[in-house]
Motif scaffolding. Sequence first.
Motif, PDB file in Angstrom:
ATOM      1  N   LEU A 295       0.824  -1.212   0.000  1.00  0.00           N
ATOM      2  CA  LEU A 295       0.000   0.000   0.000  1.00  0.00           C
ATOM      3  C   LEU A 295       0.857   1.260   0.000  1.00  0.00           C
ATOM      4  CD1 LEU A 295      -2.844  -1.009   2.461  1.00  0.00           C
ATOM      5  CD2 LEU A 295      -3.023  -0.620   0.003  1.00  0.00           C
ATOM      6  N   GLN A 296       1.947   1.268   0.740  1.00  0.00           N
ATOM      7  CA  GLN A 296       2.853   2.415   0.728  1.00  0.00           C
ATOM      8  C   GLN A 296       3.468   2.612  -0.654  1.00  0.00           C
ATOM      9  OE1 GLN A 296       5.639   1.586   3.830  1.00  0.00           O
ATOM     10  NE2 GLN A 296       4.313   2.371   5.450  1.00  0.00           N
ATOM     11  N   ARG A 297       3.838   1.509  -1.290  1.00  0.00           N
ATOM     12  CA  ARG A 297       4.413   1.604  -2.637  1.00  0.00           C
ATOM     13  C   ARG A 297       3.384   2.168  -3.613  1.00  0.00           C
ATOM     14  NH1 ARG A 297       4.856  -1.035  -7.433  1.00  0.00           N
ATOM     15  NH2 ARG A 297       3.291  -2.584  -6.896  1.00  0.00           N
ATOM     16  N   GLN A 298       2.144   1.684  -3.554  1.00  0.00           N
ATOM     17  CA  GLN A 298       1.096   2.189  -4.432  1.00  0.00           C
ATOM     18  C   GLN A 298       0.791   3.657  -4.142  1.00  0.00           C
ATOM     19  OE1 GLN A 298      -2.282  -0.387  -4.056  1.00  0.00           O
ATOM     20  NE2 GLN A 298      -1.291  -2.074  -5.151  1.00  0.00           N
ATOM     21  N   ARG A 299       0.836   4.050  -2.868  1.00  0.00           N
ATOM     22  CA  ARG A 299       0.598   5.443  -2.501  1.00  0.00           C
ATOM     23  C   ARG A 299       1.695   6.341  -3.072  1.00  0.00           C
ATOM     24  NH1 ARG A 299       0.433   5.083   3.113  1.00  0.00           N
ATOM     25  NH2 ARG A 299      -1.450   3.883   2.829  1.00  0.00           N
ATOM     26  N   ARG A 300       2.959   5.903  -2.996  1.00  0.00           N
ATOM     27  CA  ARG A 300       4.061   6.690  -3.562  1.00  0.00           C
ATOM     28  C   ARG A 300       3.921   6.825  -5.069  1.00  0.00           C
ATOM     29  NH1 ARG A 300       7.337   3.480  -0.084  1.00  0.00           N
ATOM     30  NH2 ARG A 300       7.902   2.242  -1.896  1.00  0.00           N
TER      31      ARG A 300
ATOM     32  N   SER B 282       1.110   6.654  -6.884  1.00  0.00           N
ATOM     33  CA  SER B 282      -0.006   7.539  -7.232  1.00  0.00           C
ATOM     34  C   SER B 282       0.321   8.998  -6.903  1.00  0.00           C
ATOM     35  CB  SER B 282      -1.286   7.104  -6.510  1.00  0.00           C
ATOM     36  OG  SER B 282      -1.148   7.250  -5.130  1.00  0.00           O
ATOM     37  N   GLU B 283       1.064   9.226  -5.825  1.00  0.00           N
ATOM     38  CA  GLU B 283       1.477  10.592  -5.484  1.00  0.00           C
ATOM     39  C   GLU B 283       2.424  11.145  -6.549  1.00  0.00           C
ATOM     40  OE1 GLU B 283       1.680  14.147  -3.502  1.00  0.00           O
ATOM     41  OE2 GLU B 283       0.332  12.484  -3.145  1.00  0.00           O
ATOM     42  N   ALA B 284       3.340  10.332  -7.017  1.00  0.00           N
ATOM     43  CA  ALA B 284       4.267  10.777  -8.061  1.00  0.00           C
ATOM     44  C   ALA B 284       3.510  11.078  -9.356  1.00  0.00           C
ATOM     45  CB  ALA B 284       5.343   9.716  -8.302  1.00  0.00           C
ATOM     46  N   ARG B 285       2.548  10.232  -9.707  1.00  0.00           N
ATOM     47  CA  ARG B 285       1.745  10.485 -10.916  1.00  0.00           C
ATOM     48  C   ARG B 285       0.939  11.780 -10.778  1.00  0.00           C
ATOM     49  NH1 ARG B 285      -0.554   4.410 -12.004  1.00  0.00           N
ATOM     50  NH2 ARG B 285       1.382   3.575 -12.888  1.00  0.00           N
TER      51      ARG B 285
ATOM     52  N   GLU C 133       0.121  17.470 -12.243  1.00  0.00           N
ATOM     53  CA  GLU C 133       0.006  18.861 -11.817  1.00  0.00           C
ATOM     54  C   GLU C 133       1.082  19.709 -12.444  1.00  0.00           C
ATOM     55  OE1 GLU C 133       0.049  18.919  -7.590  1.00  0.00           O
ATOM     56  OE2 GLU C 133      -2.018  18.183  -7.396  1.00  0.00           O
ATOM     57  N   ASN C 134       2.289  19.190 -12.560  1.00  0.00           N
ATOM     58  CA  ASN C 134       3.381  19.930 -13.178  1.00  0.00           C
ATOM     59  C   ASN C 134       3.120  20.171 -14.667  1.00  0.00           C
ATOM     60  OD1 ASN C 134       4.762  20.129 -10.800  1.00  0.00           O
ATOM     61  ND2 ASN C 134       6.093  18.381 -11.201  1.00  0.00           N
ATOM     62  N   ARG C 135       2.507  19.206 -15.332  1.00  0.00           N
ATOM     63  CA  ARG C 135       2.204  19.394 -16.748  1.00  0.00           C
ATOM     64  C   ARG C 135       1.130  20.451 -16.955  1.00  0.00           C
ATOM     65  NH1 ARG C 135       1.191  13.431 -18.540  1.00  0.00           N
ATOM     66  NH2 ARG C 135       2.877  12.599 -17.320  1.00  0.00           N
ATOM     67  N   VAL C 136       0.162  20.481 -16.080  1.00  0.00           N
ATOM     68  CA  VAL C 136      -0.916  21.468 -16.198  1.00  0.00           C
ATOM     69  C   VAL C 136      -0.381  22.852 -15.865  1.00  0.00           C
ATOM     70  CG1 VAL C 136      -3.106  22.209 -15.182  1.00  0.00           C
ATOM     71  CG2 VAL C 136      -2.727  19.802 -15.702  1.00  0.00           C
ATOM     72  N   ALA C 137       0.534  22.961 -14.903  1.00  0.00           N
ATOM     73  CA  ALA C 137       1.047  24.257 -14.480  1.00  0.00           C
ATOM     74  C   ALA C 137       2.013  24.854 -15.506  1.00  0.00           C
ATOM     75  CB  ALA C 137       1.741  24.126 -13.129  1.00  0.00           C
TER      76      ALA C 137
END
Length: 72
Positions: free
Chosen positions: A50-55, A57-60, A65-69
Amino acid sequence: MQFQFSGLADFLAMDGHGVYVWSCYGVTLLVLVGLAIQPALHRRRLQRELQRQRRISEARRQRSENRVAEPV
């Protein structure tokens, strides 16, 4: 009151059946310990996943967000 065995050696030998009896006790103990430890190991494995999946999804989310900004 009279004891079944005359000493510790006779108790461990159990009239020639000691190897079978004590190996059965040993196998039973190993199985019970394994059954007691298995849920804890499974929980730890699930928490790491779950921690790996959370990391991931957070990175994605940060990449999107960086692409939109960024102006195109």
